[in-house]
Design a protein around this motif. Structure first.
Motif, mmCIF file in Angstrom:
data_model
loop_
_atom_site.group_PDB
_atom_site.id
_atom_site.type_symbol
_atom_site.label_atom_id
_atom_site.label_comp_id
_atom_site.label_asym_id
_atom_site.label_seq_id
_atom_site.Cartn_x
_atom_site.Cartn_y
_atom_site.Cartn_z
ATOM 1 N N UNK A 169 6.669 10.195 3.459
ATOM 2 C CA UNK A 169 5.854 9.098 3.985
ATOM 3 C C UNK A 169 4.646 8.850 3.091
ATOM 4 N N UNK A 170 4.049 9.929 2.593
ATOM 5 C CA UNK A 170 2.943 9.778 1.635
ATOM 6 C C UNK A 170 3.418 9.097 0.358
ATOM 7 N N UNK A 171 4.620 9.462 -0.086
ATOM 8 C CA UNK A 171 5.148 8.903 -1.328
ATOM 9 C C UNK A 171 5.407 7.407 -1.203
ATOM 10 N N UNK A 172 6.040 6.988 -0.123
ATOM 11 C CA UNK A 172 6.337 5.559 0.025
ATOM 12 C C UNK A 172 5.043 4.781 0.251
ATOM 13 N N UNK A 173 4.076 5.380 0.907
ATOM 14 C CA UNK A 173 2.770 4.741 1.077
ATOM 15 C C UNK A 173 2.098 4.505 -0.281
ATOM 16 N N UNK A 174 2.074 5.542 -1.085
ATOM 17 C CA UNK A 174 1.403 5.448 -2.379
ATOM 18 C C UNK A 174 2.036 4.387 -3.282
ATOM 19 N N UNK A 175 3.354 4.359 -3.352
ATOM 20 C CA UNK A 175 4.028 3.444 -4.268
ATOM 21 C C UNK A 175 4.047 2.008 -3.737
ATOM 22 N N UNK A 176 4.173 1.843 -2.432
ATOM 23 C CA UNK A 176 4.131 0.497 -1.855
ATOM 24 C C UNK A 176 2.761 -0.131 -2.040
ATOM 25 N N UNK A 185 -3.127 -7.692 -2.464
ATOM 26 C CA UNK A 185 -3.318 -7.171 -1.112
ATOM 27 C C UNK A 185 -3.731 -5.707 -1.170
ATOM 28 N N UNK A 186 -4.685 -5.342 -0.310
ATOM 29 C CA UNK A 186 -5.184 -3.965 -0.333
ATOM 30 C C UNK A 186 -5.265 -3.376 1.082
ATOM 31 N N UNK A 187 -4.136 -3.258 1.771
ATOM 32 C CA UNK A 187 -4.165 -2.605 3.084
ATOM 33 C C UNK A 187 -4.526 -1.130 2.921
ATOM 34 N N UNK A 188 -5.014 -0.537 3.984
ATOM 35 C CA UNK A 188 -5.406 0.868 3.917
ATOM 36 C C UNK A 188 -4.196 1.790 3.796
ATOM 37 N N UNK A 189 -3.051 1.354 4.343
ATOM 38 C CA UNK A 189 -1.915 2.269 4.400
ATOM 39 C C UNK A 189 -0.628 1.487 4.605
ATOM 40 N N UNK A 190 0.471 2.039 4.080
ATOM 41 C CA UNK A 190 1.815 1.537 4.358
ATOM 42 C C UNK A 190 2.577 2.651 5.056
ATOM 43 N N UNK A 191 3.208 2.325 6.158
ATOM 44 C CA UNK A 191 3.873 3.331 6.980
ATOM 45 C C UNK A 191 5.351 3.009 7.139
ATOM 46 N N UNK A 192 6.183 4.008 6.981
ATOM 47 C CA UNK A 192 7.616 3.869 7.263
ATOM 48 C C UNK A 192 7.837 4.123 8.746
ATOM 49 N N UNK A 326 16.979 2.258 12.722
ATOM 50 C CA UNK A 326 16.430 0.973 12.292
ATOM 51 C C UNK A 326 15.115 1.224 11.556
ATOM 52 N N UNK A 327 15.171 1.068 10.231
ATOM 53 C CA UNK A 327 14.069 1.501 9.359
ATOM 54 C C UNK A 327 13.355 0.303 8.737
ATOM 55 N N UNK A 328 12.034 0.396 8.670
ATOM 56 C CA UNK A 328 11.251 -0.630 7.968
ATOM 57 C C UNK A 328 9.965 0.004 7.455
ATOM 58 N N UNK A 329 9.245 -0.739 6.639
ATOM 59 C CA UNK A 329 7.935 -0.290 6.162
ATOM 60 C C UNK A 329 6.930 -1.410 6.399
ATOM 61 N N UNK A 330 5.764 -1.036 6.924
ATOM 62 C CA UNK A 330 4.754 -2.020 7.317
ATOM 63 C C UNK A 330 3.375 -1.554 6.892
ATOM 64 N N UNK A 331 2.480 -2.510 6.757
ATOM 65 C CA UNK A 331 1.112 -2.194 6.361
ATOM 66 C C UNK A 331 0.254 -1.929 7.588
ATOM 67 N N UNK A 332 -0.896 -1.315 7.352
ATOM 68 C CA UNK A 332 -1.850 -1.083 8.442
ATOM 69 C C UNK A 332 -2.416 -2.397 8.966
ATOM 70 N N UNK A 333 -2.215 -3.495 8.233
ATOM 71 C CA UNK A 333 -2.633 -4.821 8.699
ATOM 72 C C UNK A 333 -1.576 -5.484 9.569
ATOM 73 N N UNK A 334 -0.443 -4.801 9.756
ATOM 74 C CA UNK A 334 0.592 -5.337 10.624
ATOM 75 C C UNK A 334 1.654 -6.162 9.923
ATOM 76 N N UNK A 335 1.695 -6.150 8.591
ATOM 77 C CA UNK A 335 2.690 -6.929 7.864
ATOM 78 C C UNK A 335 3.941 -6.092 7.624
ATOM 79 N N UNK A 336 5.080 -6.580 8.087
ATOM 80 C CA UNK A 336 6.365 -5.929 7.845
ATOM 81 C C UNK A 336 6.847 -6.344 6.456
ATOM 82 N N UNK A 337 6.975 -5.368 5.564
ATOM 83 C CA UNK A 337 7.312 -5.672 4.173
ATOM 84 C C UNK A 337 8.786 -5.990 3.976
#
Length: 700
Positions: A169-176, A185-192, A326-337
């Motif tokens: 989760x840290x890895x996908x956050x860092x690279x996303x 765009x500079x969200x605080x975090x990307x979460x799977x 059902x997998x997705x990745x989204x930002x801390x701003x609520x955007x589904x990537x």
């Protein structure tokens, strides 16, 4: 049984509880870690521990445990009392920040793949503050505070599923975040995130207890098909039986109190099969909740006179069970990537993430296949009831059209739109249809704003497949960022990268029928791997390139990867060994004696008829058939015993041991089962020693 809003999460130390009970400064610091991945400030642990202890005691908890996921697909817990002796014969209630953060279970008594020797006992569990603690009732009526943790060895390697998942989760956050920064765009975090749909069977508990195979292995090793199966398609979405409905209401209440609201529940395809789908969560929280869901399914089933079967294939000849993740990745701003938006042809950011995901799936198809592998799931994958063992990605008409345009022209200029449905019935409202269909045969299917990884087995801890998916996507995003960060014209470079990657990995896209023989041939022509069993898949875990990838992103070390492979081989061999020994015992101690007794009864009736001068030709013919099948069963059972005994010669080589159990022991099971199932069809039902498929599947 009413479920109220006040009940939601009442057994969960959730955000609302923390906000109410923690000092504001402590809550603020803890939220930074939970929401944004900031390092946990250990100084706040005492305050959290006090609040957590008092909350748990109010719910009746007398003990606490560090709750973790060893490499068994189950959870583990060691209960410690809140009461500490003072020294004068009295006790005080105690639970400190130190006890909250760290505990020390035995690190050698769980599967480790050689990382821990039997004599090397120390291991550590460490608090995962991003997943809520909860209070559960244990069988004796006591209640225990469960604190989600990771589990590591004294030498630092992970011994669980959770640690690599959190790292991924840290890895996908860092690279996303690197990719998003290029889009300004500079969200605080990307979460799977993931929403795992869970399939299961409910059968009568008393009948379950009469089946040694179900009790010891989770599946039936013998059983002739019932006259009726699932061929009428009358179970799927059918009316839920009253007893099952009561079970579901009770289940929902328990889950609701844990903060796990179920979104969907229904009858599945096979008789006595059902499904429950909870609401989305971050992958580590969803993993914890799915493990708790499986445990709760079994507990509530038992209270209602059922046994809950989670095995991937408990019954031959009808559909088995899986998990659809059902997998997705989204930002801390609520955007589904992974949301294409209304105009996917113009959404370059979505196209970049889509191309990265498709490249990840193509490059690492074998790893994904491995992540969904188990002895149980081998029965299910590719069996025309579940996704095939061949990894492919379904995009649907709309995205497939956009991808085709990009491949042909370098960019897309249009996208298919949903039509307006007109029923021709005056009372039926019109509505706008989706722009694409869904595909239930695809192992990795796009479903609007997420991908559904459908291969995962119903007993599996979802952490491993989600960790794998997070890591391979993080690696591809890293490679994309390395290229795009150097570009003078970012937009042009991004469009070219997307087009190049879609051309390169177009072979992974398949929108057709994954069950067809034509697809197997087409996949072979495309060069896609078709790994048919778990034993063959394990080799792909610790290849040099995969070791490099996992170590590059800090998800797993070479030693951890090699150890996981050993654990998987070991688990496979032991599972098939248990099944073989159970089969031998049922044949020797149940089926053969029962058939011999029935033979005696039949022979006596033949004798009586002959003494009366009545022809007994029919009875003699039946008796002869039974005797022939009985001899076949006895001979096959003896051969299976010899085959199993020889497995010990390979025990020192985990791969050879597992391969022997797959290629030789498991391959022989049908030789034993066939005459037994044929005898079941002939022998009087009252004489058969355990419940049949008809009784198990149609008498809930």
């Amino acid at each position: 049984m009413e479920v109220t809003a006040e009940d939601l999460g009442k057994r969960s130390f959730c955000e609302a509880v923390m906000r109410a009970r923690l000092p504001k400064a402590v809550f603020k610091e803890l939220k930074k870690t939970i929401d944004y991945g900031a390092p946990l400030d250990a100084a706040i642990a005492d305050s959290v521990a006090i609040a957590m202890r008092e909350w748990a005691k109010e719910l009746g908890a007398t003990h606490y445990t560090h709750w973790f996921h060893p490499l068994t697909n189950l959870t583990a817990e060691k209960h410690d009392s809140f009461m500490d002796p003072v020294g004068d014969g009295t006790f005080i209630t105690e639970f400190t920040g130190k006890e909250l953060i760290k505990a020390e279970p035995d690190g050698s008594s769980f599967p480790s793949g050689g990382i821990r020797e039997t004599c090397a006992a120390r291991g550590y569990t460490v608090w995962d503050c991003t997943s809520p603690a909860f209070v559960k009732e244990i069988p004796d009526g006591c209640k225990v505070l469960c604190i989600p943790t990771i589990f590591i060895s004294y030498t630092g390697e992970s011994l669980d599923h959770k640690t690599p998942l959190l790292r991924s989760m840290d890895a996908v956050n860092k690279q996303a975040l690197r990719i998003l920064k290029l889009f300004g765009k500079t969200p605080a975090k990307v979460t799977a995130s993931v929403g795992p749909e869970q399939e299961y069977f409910l059968i009568d508990k008393d009948k379950f207890n009469q089946r040694l195979d179900l009790k010891l292995t989770g599946r039936t090793l013998f059983g002739a098909p019932a006259p009726k199966g699932q061929e009428l398609d009358d179970q799927y979405f059918g009316v839920i039986k009253d007893k099952v409905s009561h079970f579901m209401r009770e289940l929902n209440k328990d889950l609701w109190e844990y903060g796990i609201p179920a979104k969907t529940q229904h009858n599945e395809v096979a008789p006595s099969q059902h499904e429950i789908a909870p609401i989305y969560g971050t992958t580590n929280v969803a993993t914890d909740q799915n493990q708790l869901l499986m445990e709760t399914l079994k507990k509530v089933a038992e209270r209602n006179g059922f046994a809950c079967l989670l095995h991937e294939k408990p019954f031959a000849g009808v559909n088995g069970s899986g998990k659809h993740n059902n997998w997705s990745i989204s930002t801390s701003d609520g955007e589904n990537l992974i949301d294409p938006g209304k105009e996917p042809e113009k959404n370059l950011q979505f196209q970049v993430f889509l191309a990265a995901i498709l490249e990840s799936v193509d490059n690492h198809a074998a790893l994904l296949r491995l992540s969904a592998s188990s002895a149980g799931n081998d029965h299910r994958l590719g069996a025309n009831e579940a996704p095939p063992a061949i990894i492919s990605a379904y995009l649907g008409d709309q995205l497939a059209d956009v991808v085709d345009q990009i491949i042909a022209n370098g960019e897309a200029t249009s996208s298919l739109k949903g039509k307006v449905y007109k029923s021709g019935c005056s009372v039926i409202p019109e509505f706008k249809m989706d722009a694409t269909d869904r595909n239930r045969t695809s192992p990795f299917a796009f479903t609007g704003n997420k991908f559904e990884f459908r291969m995962v087995g119903s007993t599996q801890c979802i952490a491993q497949p989600m960790m794998t998916l997070n890591t391979i996507v993080a690696d591809t995003l890293c490679n994309f960022a390395d290229v795009l960060e150097k570009a003078d014209d970012f937009e042009a470079a991004a469009k070219k990268l997307v087009a190049d990657k879609l051309r390169e990995h177009q072979r992974i896209i398949f929108n057709g029928n994954g069950y067809s023989e034509e697809w197997v041939k087409e996949a072979e022509r495309r060069g896609l791997p078709n790994i048919k069993c778990m034993v063959d898949a394990v080799d792909y875990l610790a290849t040099p390139e995969n070791i490099e990838m996992f170590e590059k992103h800090g998800v797993m070390s070479k030693r951890e990867l090699v150890a996981r492979g050993v654990v998987m081989y070991d688990n496979y061999a032991k599972q098939i060994n248990i099944e073989a020994k159970t089969m031998i015992e049922m044949s020797t101690k149940q089926i053969i004696p029962a058939v011999m007794k029935y033979e005696g009864t039949l022979a006596a009736s033949v004798k009586d008829l002959k003494e009366l001068g009545i022809s007994a030709d029919t009875q003699m013919e039946i008796l002869s058939t039974i005797d022939t099948k009985l001899a076949e069963l006895k001979k096959a059972t003896a051969e299976l015993e010899d085959i199993v005994a020889k497995a010990a010669e390979k025990e020192d080589d985990p791969k050879a041991w597992a391969k022997y159990y797959h290629d030789v022991v498991f391959a022989f099971f049908d030789t034993v089962r066939k005459p037994a199932d044929e005898l079941e069809k002939i022998v009087d039902a009252k004489a058969w020693p355990f419940p049949t498929y008809e009784e198990l599947l149609f008498e809930q």
